[in-house]
Design an enzyme around this catalytic site. Structure first.
Site, short mmCIF file in Angstrom:
data_model
loop_
_atom_site.label_atom_id
_atom_site.label_comp_id
_atom_site.label_asym_id
_atom_site.label_seq_id
_atom_site.Cartn_x
_atom_site.Cartn_y
_atom_site.Cartn_z
N HIS B 164 30.23 151.10 -72.80
CA HIS B 164 29.19 150.05 -72.95
C HIS B 164 28.15 150.50 -73.09
O HIS B 164 27.45 150.33 -71.29
CB HIS B 164 29.82 148.80 -73.16
CG HIS B 164 29.15 148.10 -73.60
ND1 HIS B 164 29.23 147.39 -74.86
CD2 HIS B 164 27.90 146.93 -72.73
CE1 HIS B 164 28.69 146.00 -75.90
NE2 HIS B 164 27.13 145.96 -74.49
N CYS B 165 27.00 150.81 -73.73
CA CYS B 165 25.71 151.09 -72.95
C CYS B 165 24.64 149.67 -72.90
O CYS B 165 24.51 149.57 -74.12
CB CYS B 165 24.93 152.02 -73.15
SG CYS B 165 23.51 153.10 -72.96
N PRO B 166 24.75 148.95 -72.15
CA PRO B 166 23.05 148.05 -72.28
C PRO B 166 21.87 148.56 -72.36
O PRO B 166 21.15 147.56 -73.00
CB PRO B 166 23.40 147.25 -71.10
CG PRO B 166 24.55 148.40 -69.52
CD PRO B 166 24.50 149.06 -70.63
N GLY B 169 22.33 148.65 -75.93
CA GLY B 169 22.44 146.64 -77.12
C GLY B 169 23.76 147.62 -77.73
O GLY B 169 23.82 146.61 -78.50
#
Lengths: 158, 383
Positions: B164-166, B169
């Site tokens: 999950h890449c912040p 997003g």
């Protein structure tokens, strides 16, 4: 064909859902979309094994064709990358085209083979490509066929 | 008569995603870091186009800003594509499917004595002559396909889950991994490009004018700012690109790498790798684009007389325009978990809805019998 439509409608109204069988994915070849051809016991009395296997094998072939990595997929990928994937806003991908074919095939199979036997195939895409759902109907109309009267195929659906 | 806007399926999807543009855009809930990414890229490039490019275009070549613009457009397109697309979310199992799996599990486990812990829910499959364990997801009520994983931030199972890449997003999974990779690759190139031409610009000005920036005093501050941003970005983004290039050559995901799924002597070797770098790269980057199995934009036929909402979690492709189906009542999930709320919005969807040619104003008959009448897929075919 109009009679067939009429008979399927009759079947839908007179039949009630007994149970559902789920054909699971076959992961022996990796993560490609492929379904097990193992014949479920619940369908034993409803459909011939060969017909069922034929359906599943054809579906597997369609999915294999969609996921094949070959010259066509390279070309599509390169063209899309060159246009920063904007081209996918207007163009349908190969996979989507084959999914449409699959949808037509399932409809055809339902009309010709499964509905007359009181079964219904659901397109795997509606179940997240995880299972092929087969709904098994108990035809309550067959015992009271005199009341429904005009649907000989519903009596033969068993 | 009030004409209601049709409810689209995305409004009822479980999970912690946010949707925009009527279901066309799908992102995670926390978008703050994504806005920062956008700001940094757009801000730095704007400064470059405003202050460096005029000078470089005149004194070196007009191709420099042109190439920078093209690269910038590509970076933005890849970023937006990664952020806004469905990463490969697997829809949750409908009640019948969940029940079927439960029955299979109980049959496999046999009788568990009271007080004994039930065995863990694992299915063994053989892939390329290696045994791979498929785990059961208690939230989605499915056995996760190989390489799928449940993202706790988005509360979805994602196929070929990478991470999950912040910064974008969104989750990075099967459907958007190549866009993510191209984003990091093109961003590396853009950053190096801007950094290099900033240096060139400073050197040229020094060399030609013999006086430091006599034209205006804003340019040196902008150049310094750009150099700083680029310097720190290069270390992180180029490193990330290198790492993902390594993963692609081995056909591994970040998730598998972190967990050490395929490393170590007594562990299974990666069954998905073709043992050939070119083939692995081709599979990851050049394989056909997988369509989304979440029908976000399909129209839900709302049954106002039915007390429960139907959460359609899976769907048909939104291009099909086929027949009507009815809503079925949703039954409670067999295994209540912490994600199941008390009121009528279970995690498991209940009906399949297919859009018809005229969805507005059409009310399906309410199900009166406990046995749901399944939709008949009927089309009058012309012979």
């Amino acid at each position: 064909m109009a009679t067939e439509f009429h008979n399927l409608q009759e079947l839908r109204h007179s039949a009630s859902l007994a149970t559902k069988v789920f054909i699971q994915r076959d992961y022996s070849d990796g993560t490609i979309c492929k379904f097990l051809t193992k014949f479920p016991a619940e369908l034993d009395s409803r459909i011939e094994r060969s017909l069922f296997e034929e359906t599943v094998k054809t579906l597997n072939c369609y999915y294999a064709e969609a996921e094949k990595i070959g010259s066509q997929s390279y070309l599509e990928g390169c063209l899309a990358c060159a246009t920063a994937y904007i081209i996918f806003l207007c163009m349908e991908t190969r996979y989507e085209k084959i999914l449409k074919k699959i949808s037509m095939y399932i409809q055809e199979q339902n009309e010709k083979i499964y509905a007359p036997r009181g079964l219904l195939l659901t397109d795997p895409i509606e179940r997240g490509m995880r299972v092929i759902e087969i709904s098994i109907f108990e035809d309550s109309g067959s015992t009271s066929s005199s009341s429904t009267g005009s649907s000989p195929s519903s009596a033969t659906a068993q | 008569m009030i004409i209601r806007k049709p409810t689209r399926k995305w409004e009822k999807l479980p999970g912690k995603n946010t949707f925009c543009c009527d279901g066309r855009v799908m992102m995670a809930r926390q978008k703050g870091v994504f806005y920062l990414t956008l700001f940094l890229i757009v801000g730095t490039c704007s400064l470059f186009f405003a202050f460096e490019c005029p000078y470089l275009a005149v004194h070196l070549s007009p191709a420099i800003p042109v190439f920078a613009v093209l690269l910038f457009i590509f970076v933005m397109a890849m970023l937006l594509r990664t952020s806004f697309s469905d990463p490969g979310v697997l829809p949750r199992a409908l009640p019948e499917e969940a029940n079927f799996i439960e029955m299979e599990i109980e049959a496999a486990n046999g009788n568990v004595l009271a007080g004994q812990r039930p065995p863990p829910r694992i299915k063994n499959v053989q892939i390329n002559n290696q045994i791979v364990k498929l785990k059961y997801c208690y939230t989605c009520k499915i056995f996760r396909p190989p390489r799928a994983s449940h993202c706790s931030i988005c509360d979805n199972c994602v196929d070929r889950f990478d991470h999950h890449c912040p910064w974008v997003g969104n989750c990075v999974g099967k459907r958007n991994y190549r866009y993510f990779y191209l984003f990091t690759l093109s961003l590396s190139l853009l950053t190096i490009y801007i950094f290099a031409f900033n240096i060139v610009h400073v050197v040229l000005r020094e060399y030609r004018s013999k006086k430091m920036f006599h034209v205006d005093s804003l340019t040196p501050h902008c150049t310094v700012l750009e150099v700083l941003v680029c310097f720190f970005t290069i270390w992180s983004v180029v490193g990330l690109t290198g790492f993902h290039t390594y993963l692609i050559s081995l056909n591994q995901t970040t998730n598998e790498d972190i967990k050490g799924s395929w490393s170590g002597k007594n562990r299974v070797q990666n069954p998905y790798s073709h043992k050939n770098i070119i083939k692995n790269c081709c599979e990851v980057l050049c394989s056909p684009t997988f369509p989304s199995v979440l029908d976000r934009r399909g129209v839900m036929l709302e049954d106002s007389s039915s007390p429960t909402h139907s959460d359609a979690s899976a769907a048909s492709t939104h291009k099909s325009s086929n027949p009507v189906s009815q809503t079925t009542k949703s039954s409670a999930p067999l295994i209540p978990n912490e994600h199941t709320p008390d009121e009528a919005k279970p995690g498991i969807g209940a009906g399949t809805q297919k859009s018809t040619s005229s969805p507005k104003g059409e009310k399906p008959p309410s199900p009166t019998s406990p046995n749901a009448v399944a939709p008949a897929v009927i089309k009058e075919s012309t012979h």
